[in-house]
Motif scaffolding. Sequence first.
Motif, PDB file in Angstrom:
ATOM      1  N   ALA A  83     116.891  18.799  29.508  1.00  0.00           N
ATOM      2  CA  ALA A  83     117.930  19.350  28.634  1.00  0.00           C
ATOM      3  C   ALA A  83     118.701  18.232  27.941  1.00  0.00           C
ATOM      4  CB  ALA A  83     118.882  20.228  29.451  1.00  0.00           C
ATOM      5  N   SER A  84     118.917  17.122  28.636  1.00  0.00           N
ATOM      6  CA  SER A  84     119.643  16.001  28.040  1.00  0.00           C
ATOM      7  C   SER A  84     118.853  15.371  26.903  1.00  0.00           C
ATOM      8  CB  SER A  84     119.951  14.944  29.108  1.00  0.00           C
ATOM      9  OG  SER A  84     120.795  15.476  30.111  1.00  0.00           O
ATOM     10  N   ILE A  85     117.537  15.292  27.074  1.00  0.00           N
ATOM     11  CA  ILE A  85     116.691  14.789  25.991  1.00  0.00           C
ATOM     12  C   ILE A  85     116.791  15.722  24.781  1.00  0.00           C
ATOM     13  CG2 ILE A  85     114.269  14.552  25.289  1.00  0.00           C
ATOM     14  CD1 ILE A  85     115.242  12.089  26.630  1.00  0.00           C
ATOM     15  N   ALA A 382     120.196   4.583  28.825  1.00  0.00           N
ATOM     16  CA  ALA A 382     120.474   5.085  30.172  1.00  0.00           C
ATOM     17  C   ALA A 382     119.324   5.924  30.696  1.00  0.00           C
ATOM     18  CB  ALA A 382     121.766   5.893  30.163  1.00  0.00           C
ATOM     19  N   HIS A 383     118.773   6.809  29.856  1.00  0.00           N
ATOM     20  CA  HIS A 383     117.671   7.663  30.292  1.00  0.00           C
ATOM     21  C   HIS A 383     116.439   6.851  30.677  1.00  0.00           C
ATOM     22  CE1 HIS A 383     119.266  11.603  29.965  1.00  0.00           C
ATOM     23  NE2 HIS A 383     119.536  11.541  28.665  1.00  0.00           N
ATOM     24  N   ALA A 384     116.189   5.778  29.965  1.00  0.00           N
ATOM     25  CA  ALA A 384     115.047   4.935  30.316  1.00  0.00           C
ATOM     26  C   ALA A 384     115.198   4.394  31.732  1.00  0.00           C
ATOM     27  CB  ALA A 384     114.901   3.791  29.318  1.00  0.00           C
ATOM     28  N   ARG A 385     116.428   4.050  32.118  1.00  0.00           N
ATOM     29  CA  ARG A 385     116.678   3.522  33.448  1.00  0.00           C
ATOM     30  C   ARG A 385     116.637   4.615  34.514  1.00  0.00           C
ATOM     31  NH1 ARG A 385     118.392   0.431  29.646  1.00  0.00           N
ATOM     32  NH2 ARG A 385     118.837  -1.797  29.939  1.00  0.00           N
ATOM     33  N   THR A 386     117.320   5.725  34.252  1.00  0.00           N
ATOM     34  CA  THR A 386     117.385   6.781  35.266  1.00  0.00           C
ATOM     35  C   THR A 386     116.040   7.464  35.466  1.00  0.00           C
ATOM     36  OG1 THR A 386     118.210   8.287  33.548  1.00  0.00           O
ATOM     37  CG2 THR A 386     119.845   7.213  34.942  1.00  0.00           C
ATOM     38  N   PHE A 387     115.305   7.717  34.372  1.00  0.00           N
ATOM     39  CA  PHE A 387     114.019   8.398  34.515  1.00  0.00           C
ATOM     40  C   PHE A 387     113.010   7.499  35.236  1.00  0.00           C
ATOM     41  CE2 PHE A 387     109.913  10.097  33.073  1.00  0.00           C
ATOM     42  CZ  PHE A 387     110.095  11.446  33.361  1.00  0.00           C
ATOM     43  N   SER A 388     113.010   6.205  34.924  1.00  0.00           N
ATOM     44  CA  SER A 388     112.127   5.281  35.638  1.00  0.00           C
ATOM     45  C   SER A 388     112.468   5.255  37.125  1.00  0.00           C
ATOM     46  CB  SER A 388     112.250   3.870  35.047  1.00  0.00           C
ATOM     47  OG  SER A 388     111.901   3.849  33.689  1.00  0.00           O
ATOM     48  N   ASP A 389     113.768   5.294  37.422  1.00  0.00           N
ATOM     49  CA  ASP A 389     114.197   5.312  38.814  1.00  0.00           C
ATOM     50  C   ASP A 389     113.760   6.592  39.507  1.00  0.00           C
ATOM     51  OD1 ASP A 389     115.446   4.155  41.027  1.00  0.00           O
ATOM     52  OD2 ASP A 389     117.345   5.171  40.614  1.00  0.00           O
ATOM     53  N   ALA A 390     113.846   7.723  38.789  1.00  0.00           N
ATOM     54  CA  ALA A 390     113.400   8.996  39.361  1.00  0.00           C
ATOM     55  C   ALA A 390     111.910   8.941  39.710  1.00  0.00           C
ATOM     56  CB  ALA A 390     113.670  10.139  38.383  1.00  0.00           C
ATOM     57  N   THR A 403     107.797  -3.546  38.319  1.00  0.00           N
ATOM     58  CA  THR A 403     107.230  -2.281  37.818  1.00  0.00           C
ATOM     59  C   THR A 403     108.312  -1.431  37.162  1.00  0.00           C
ATOM     60  OG1 THR A 403     105.534  -2.282  39.544  1.00  0.00           O
ATOM     61  CG2 THR A 403     106.007  -0.175  38.470  1.00  0.00           C
ATOM     62  N   TRP A 404     109.480  -1.369  37.802  1.00  0.00           N
ATOM     63  CA  TRP A 404     110.590  -0.585  37.248  1.00  0.00           C
ATOM     64  C   TRP A 404     110.998  -1.125  35.880  1.00  0.00           C
ATOM     65  CZ3 TRP A 404     116.392  -0.758  38.845  1.00  0.00           C
ATOM     66  CH2 TRP A 404     117.054   0.352  38.294  1.00  0.00           C
ATOM     67  N   ASP A 405     111.121  -2.445  35.768  1.00  0.00           N
ATOM     68  CA  ASP A 405     111.497  -3.042  34.477  1.00  0.00           C
ATOM     69  C   ASP A 405     110.471  -2.719  33.391  1.00  0.00           C
ATOM     70  OD1 ASP A 405     113.766  -4.093  35.562  1.00  0.00           O
ATOM     71  OD2 ASP A 405     112.922  -6.092  35.935  1.00  0.00           O
ATOM     72  N   ARG A 406     109.189  -2.739  33.758  1.00  0.00           N
ATOM     73  CA  ARG A 406     108.148  -2.452  32.765  1.00  0.00           C
ATOM     74  C   ARG A 406     108.262  -1.015  32.271  1.00  0.00           C
ATOM     75  NH1 ARG A 406     104.137  -3.513  35.623  1.00  0.00           N
ATOM     76  NH2 ARG A 406     103.300  -1.457  36.095  1.00  0.00           N
ATOM     77  N   TRP A 407     108.507  -0.077  33.176  1.00  0.00           N
ATOM     78  CA  TRP A 407     108.623   1.322  32.761  1.00  0.00           C
ATOM     79  C   TRP A 407     109.906   1.584  31.987  1.00  0.00           C
ATOM     80  CZ3 TRP A 407     105.055   4.845  32.267  1.00  0.00           C
ATOM     81  CH2 TRP A 407     103.863   4.684  32.962  1.00  0.00           C
ATOM     82  N   ILE A 408     110.974   0.857  32.289  1.00  0.00           N
ATOM     83  CA  ILE A 408     112.198   0.974  31.490  1.00  0.00           C
ATOM     84  C   ILE A 408     111.904   0.612  30.042  1.00  0.00           C
ATOM     85  CG2 ILE A 408     114.447  -0.098  31.058  1.00  0.00           C
ATOM     86  CD1 ILE A 408     114.852  -0.256  34.067  1.00  0.00           C
ATOM     87  N   ARG A 409     111.147  -0.449  29.838  1.00  0.00           N
ATOM     88  CA  ARG A 409     110.808  -0.874  28.482  1.00  0.00           C
ATOM     89  C   ARG A 409     109.929   0.167  27.785  1.00  0.00           C
ATOM     90  NH1 ARG A 409     111.441  -5.768  26.044  1.00  0.00           N
ATOM     91  NH2 ARG A 409     112.167  -6.622  28.030  1.00  0.00           N
ATOM     92  N   ILE A 410     108.977   0.735  28.529  1.00  0.00           N
ATOM     93  CA  ILE A 410     108.082   1.747  27.941  1.00  0.00           C
ATOM     94  C   ILE A 410     108.875   2.978  27.512  1.00  0.00           C
ATOM     95  CG2 ILE A 410     106.224   3.382  28.468  1.00  0.00           C
ATOM     96  CD1 ILE A 410     105.021   1.205  30.291  1.00  0.00           C
TER      97      ILE A 410
END
Length: 493
Positions: A83-85, A382-390, A403-410
């Motif tokens: 919903a936030s997206i 923020a979403h890039a960070r939270t979704f990668s963390d999820a 790995t987390w940093d790479r997915w944040i960038r993606i």
Amino acid sequence: MAGSIVGSGELIATTKTGAEAGFSLLWLILIGCVIKVFAQIEFGRYALVSGKTTLTALDEVPGPRIKGRGNWLVWYWLIMWLASISQLGGIVGGVGQALSISAPLTRQGTLYNQAADAQQLATFNEYRNSHQRIGDAEVALPSAVDIDQDLPSDHWIVYDSSYPTSGQQEHATPNDTAIWSIIIAVLTSVLLVIGRYNLIQSFSTALVASFTLLVVVNVFWLQNEPEFAFSASEFLSGLTFSLPEKTGVSNPIATALATFGIIGVGAAELVAYPYWCLEKGYGKYTGRNDGSEQWKQRAAGWMRVMHVDAWGSMLIYTFATVAFFLLGASVLHRVGLNPEKGDMVRTLAVMFQPVFSDWAATVFLFGAIAVLYSTFFVANAAHARTFSDALRVIGVIGDDPKTWDRWIRIFSGVFPILCVVIFIAFPAPAQLVLISGIAQGIMLPMLAGAALFFRYRRRVEGLEPGKSWDVCLWLSAAAMLVTGGWTVVSCLM
């Protein structure tokens, strides 16, 4: 924090609430700004003393869970994220609308702007004609008919059935908004991927601060316009816990509840705030808890810094939110305009018409682009960070920082594009923003329960808050519970 918060909730949802309800729901707007700060600080406190991200911390809350795949809170957050997206789709659409009004890319867009501007001005002047007097004589301002006659008949381009066709043939809707939205989304993807965050953060915060000041000045000068000035009794009536009635197709209470979820520190900001605390170094400077007095002193010091963050930003965004609400109630509600669909931004610009007259559109569009784009940029980061963390929490990606940093960038590159795709598929910015408000409103009591869990089950001896703080935290949780339950009931009615 304030630079990212002052955006769609204030510019779109708050003014829409004022437009539908008048002054009667000012009390709910004020509570929505203040009440969630206590939970915000509790989330930040646990991140600071534990070094854990929000979703990792939420995964510790008791309740149903899928073994190794996260608990119920993490999975509902994923629903809220969707919903936030969608909300960000509405925001990038709002930026696209503002740019298409100020810089149309096609001839069709130019003609559409002329017709739609004339229609909005006609509605505004019709109200002003019926209320403005100098002495005993009415002031004659241009009527809708006068304005219509200034445009050739083939300049009428109708967006939807809410625009009068006056017998002319209906034309296709211009694509300028979609084109601008795509350009903005692509630009944001590039900036986020290459990591130019600090520059944009500083720039957007400056823009938001200047526009907020402009809104406050507008409210002040509005008091010099007799037909739009609000009295002390009207302002105080908004603090009396009254409820407006549903009129026509609008439901101001439902709009206000959705607004409550996203103004101030919404559920999405509550989740995102600890990530910024950790990324800015609060947890790193505090260090790992070794049980020493030195560590407790460092932790207490950084908690004081965090309090300055939370309460300082609360004062700024509450002031801005009230100003937006008063403009919606004083101008849009009285004129009878409701910001929605393809002319949301154009309708919002009417709030500046009484004070800035011919400059209204230019002044407002500058501010709209500033506050909406800053929110779009920071929220995608923020979403890039939270979704990668999820994804880490539910075991989809590896748990190592690289790995987390790479997915944040993606995701920093993918999410802005996803937002504009959602907007093109569903081009109704105000509705997209309110959908997110409902989803966030439902999550608020869940986050309130998590904040209480952190306070009592994850406390550190010697760093506990006082009894007065606990009272305020429980009041905050109760208000968030009532709002979440009311949101669900309102959706089912």
